[in-house]
Motif scaffolding. Sequence first.
Motif, short mmCIF file in Angstrom:
data_model
loop_
_atom_site.label_atom_id
_atom_site.label_comp_id
_atom_site.label_asym_id
_atom_site.label_seq_id
_atom_site.Cartn_x
_atom_site.Cartn_y
_atom_site.Cartn_z
N LYS A 2 0.83 -1.20 0.00
CA LYS A 2 0.00 0.00 0.00
C LYS A 2 0.87 1.25 0.00
O LYS A 2 0.60 2.22 -0.72
CB LYS A 2 -0.92 0.00 1.22
CG LYS A 2 -1.82 1.23 1.33
CD LYS A 2 -2.53 1.31 2.68
CE LYS A 2 -1.54 1.73 3.76
NZ LYS A 2 -2.23 2.03 5.06
N GLU A 3 1.91 1.24 0.81
CA GLU A 3 2.79 2.40 0.89
C GLU A 3 3.52 2.62 -0.44
O GLU A 3 3.68 3.76 -0.89
CB GLU A 3 3.82 2.19 2.01
CG GLU A 3 3.18 2.12 3.40
CD GLU A 3 4.19 1.74 4.48
OE1 GLU A 3 3.82 1.78 5.66
OE2 GLU A 3 5.33 1.39 4.12
N LEU A 4 3.96 1.53 -1.06
CA LEU A 4 4.64 1.65 -2.35
C LEU A 4 3.70 2.22 -3.41
O LEU A 4 4.09 3.09 -4.20
CB LEU A 4 5.16 0.28 -2.80
CG LEU A 4 5.79 0.23 -4.20
CD1 LEU A 4 6.99 1.17 -4.29
CD2 LEU A 4 6.20 -1.21 -4.55
N ALA A 5 2.46 1.76 -3.43
CA ALA A 5 1.49 2.23 -4.41
C ALA A 5 1.25 3.73 -4.28
O ALA A 5 1.21 4.46 -5.27
CB ALA A 5 0.17 1.46 -4.27
N VAL A 6 1.10 4.20 -3.05
CA VAL A 6 0.89 5.63 -2.81
C VAL A 6 2.14 6.41 -3.18
O VAL A 6 2.08 7.48 -3.80
CB VAL A 6 0.48 5.89 -1.35
CG1 VAL A 6 0.41 7.38 -1.07
CG2 VAL A 6 -0.86 5.23 -1.04
N LEU A 7 3.31 5.86 -2.82
CA LEU A 7 4.57 6.52 -3.15
C LEU A 7 4.70 6.72 -4.66
O LEU A 7 5.07 7.81 -5.13
CB LEU A 7 5.73 5.68 -2.64
CG LEU A 7 7.13 6.25 -2.88
CD1 LEU A 7 7.42 7.40 -1.93
CD2 LEU A 7 8.20 5.17 -2.75
N ILE A 8 4.38 5.69 -5.43
CA ILE A 8 4.48 5.77 -6.90
C ILE A 8 3.58 6.86 -7.45
O ILE A 8 4.00 7.68 -8.29
CB ILE A 8 4.13 4.40 -7.53
CG1 ILE A 8 5.22 3.37 -7.19
CG2 ILE A 8 3.96 4.53 -9.04
CD1 ILE A 8 4.88 1.96 -7.62
N GLU A 9 2.33 6.92 -6.99
CA GLU A 9 1.37 7.87 -7.53
C GLU A 9 1.69 9.31 -7.12
O GLU A 9 1.59 10.23 -7.94
CB GLU A 9 -0.04 7.50 -7.07
CG GLU A 9 -0.58 6.22 -7.67
CD GLU A 9 -0.75 6.30 -9.17
OE1 GLU A 9 -0.92 7.42 -9.71
OE2 GLU A 9 -0.72 5.23 -9.83
N VAL A 10 2.07 9.52 -5.88
CA VAL A 10 2.38 10.88 -5.42
C VAL A 10 3.67 11.39 -6.07
O VAL A 10 3.75 12.55 -6.48
CB VAL A 10 2.47 10.94 -3.89
CG1 VAL A 10 2.89 12.34 -3.43
CG2 VAL A 10 1.13 10.58 -3.26
N ASP A 28 6.27 10.67 4.00
CA ASP A 28 5.23 10.74 5.03
C ASP A 28 3.85 10.42 4.44
O ASP A 28 3.06 9.69 5.04
CB ASP A 28 5.19 12.14 5.66
CG ASP A 28 6.37 12.38 6.59
OD1 ASP A 28 7.08 11.40 6.91
OD2 ASP A 28 6.59 13.54 6.98
N ILE A 29 3.59 11.00 3.28
CA ILE A 29 2.29 10.76 2.64
C ILE A 29 2.13 9.28 2.30
O ILE A 29 1.04 8.71 2.46
CB ILE A 29 2.16 11.63 1.37
CG1 ILE A 29 2.10 13.12 1.76
CG2 ILE A 29 0.92 11.24 0.57
CD1 ILE A 29 2.16 14.06 0.57
N ALA A 30 3.21 8.64 1.82
CA ALA A 30 3.13 7.22 1.46
C ALA A 30 2.77 6.36 2.67
O ALA A 30 1.99 5.41 2.56
CB ALA A 30 4.45 6.77 0.86
N VAL A 76 -3.22 9.94 -3.79
CA VAL A 76 -3.27 8.91 -2.75
C VAL A 76 -4.38 7.92 -3.06
O VAL A 76 -4.19 6.69 -2.96
CB VAL A 76 -3.50 9.54 -1.36
CG1 VAL A 76 -3.78 8.44 -0.32
CG2 VAL A 76 -2.28 10.35 -0.94
N GLY A 77 -5.53 8.43 -3.49
CA GLY A 77 -6.65 7.56 -3.83
C GLY A 77 -6.29 6.62 -4.98
O GLY A 77 -6.67 5.43 -4.95
N ARG A 78 -5.59 7.13 -5.98
CA ARG A 78 -5.20 6.27 -7.09
C ARG A 78 -4.25 5.17 -6.62
O ARG A 78 -4.32 4.03 -7.08
CB ARG A 78 -4.52 7.09 -8.19
CG ARG A 78 -5.46 8.04 -8.94
CD ARG A 78 -4.82 8.58 -10.20
NE ARG A 78 -3.62 9.37 -9.92
CZ ARG A 78 -3.64 10.68 -9.69
NH1 ARG A 78 -4.81 11.33 -9.67
NH2 ARG A 78 -2.52 11.35 -9.48
N GLY A 79 -3.37 5.53 -5.69
CA GLY A 79 -2.45 4.53 -5.17
C GLY A 79 -3.15 3.44 -4.40
O GLY A 79 -2.88 2.25 -4.59
#
Length: 423
Positions: free
Chosen positions: A251-259, A285-287, A320-323
């Motif tokens: 989950k963290e990786l997915a958010v990191l990629i998108e942001v 932090d966001i990830a 974040v939502g896309r991630g």
Amino acid sequence: MRGWLGNIDRIEFNIWVCELPCSRDLARAPDKASGLRYLAFMQPITTTKRLADACARMARHPFVTVDTEFLRESTYYPQLCVAQMASSDEAVVIDALASDIDFTPFFALMADQNVVKVFHAARQDIEICWHEAGIIPCPIVDTQVAAMVLGYGDSISYDQLVQRVTGDNLDKSHRFTDWTRRPLSEAQLAYAVSDVTHLRDVYLKLCADLEKRGRSDWMREEMKVLTSPETYRFEPEHAWERLKTRVRKPKELAVLIEVAAWREREAQERDVPRGRVLKDDVIGDIAVQAPTTTERLAGLRSLPKGFERSKWGEAIVEAVGRGLARDPKTLPRLERPKPPINGQATVELLKVLLRMTAERHGVAAKVIATVDDLDRIAADDAADVPALSGWRRELFGNKALALKHGLLSLAIEKGRVVAVERE
């Protein structure tokens, strides 16, 4: 002399003159060989016609030395201000900000396969060519890399290399000058010209040493990364790979990629540095926190107060939502090699072997292997690292694996570390 230079019996640099369109008042500077070297400080090239003529002359030589002056403190893309080139008998300075100049002849020369382009620390110069014209200078030689291959140390600076090769001390007082201001001063022109004229002498010496020591092929192999388009394609989808943030969950990786992708696109569109859009630590932090509302985004201490109320706050929440919506199966795998027993001790032994190998063969250790390479070799015999392929494997990689498996030992003989094969 053969190799990159072709067949050249003799090149003399006793007198050189900048072929530029103004007065021919000569200034004198010391020369260690003849006592005097004559320099002509004139106005830089400011028209396409004069640039085309200069490039046509340069194209008749086996190599040209090249440097650029640019600014990028407040932009995403480097802003080219000045370019300078030298052949064996002239040097030119080109005003990239002149209103009546088209740089097409310059970029054509950079792409000319019959002329070797010589740079020092070439990556940002090449990035300019890629961004401005979609071309990568080729063939090229980077004297910083050549110096590392020849044992001058890790990432040696240009002025240090010039001093060690030629004995000349360069005036670097204009290194951080404002190259956007016009007119350019004589001191700036002198600085620009000296960068490419000294580079001729450095190149010839390093080229001869590479041929003599049989390392020309090593150098060509090192140029593959610098001349690969992949090195200069800043695809937003891969922007996360540049971050040092350590994420542990899918989950963290997915958010990191998108942001990170959102920040890259925003920086490109606005032509501002990435950090002006969002700091690296904030993305981390966001990830981890994955705020799905602007209210939750406001709770991040690393964000400036009130940021969540800007248009970018909503854009980050959407990223974040896309991630969070991504299928974990589509995510890249994070390599986490299992550390071997006594892994750190193994790495320390590999470091000793690396330093010993570098000193023995006169090669910068950083060129052979990085600390990360050693970590991966300690964990995996088939690690995908440069140290286990090509000339590096022959020089170091095979010995590293032998040391790891007890087939090689390190000992001290007469005050020096040596490698001893074990039966």
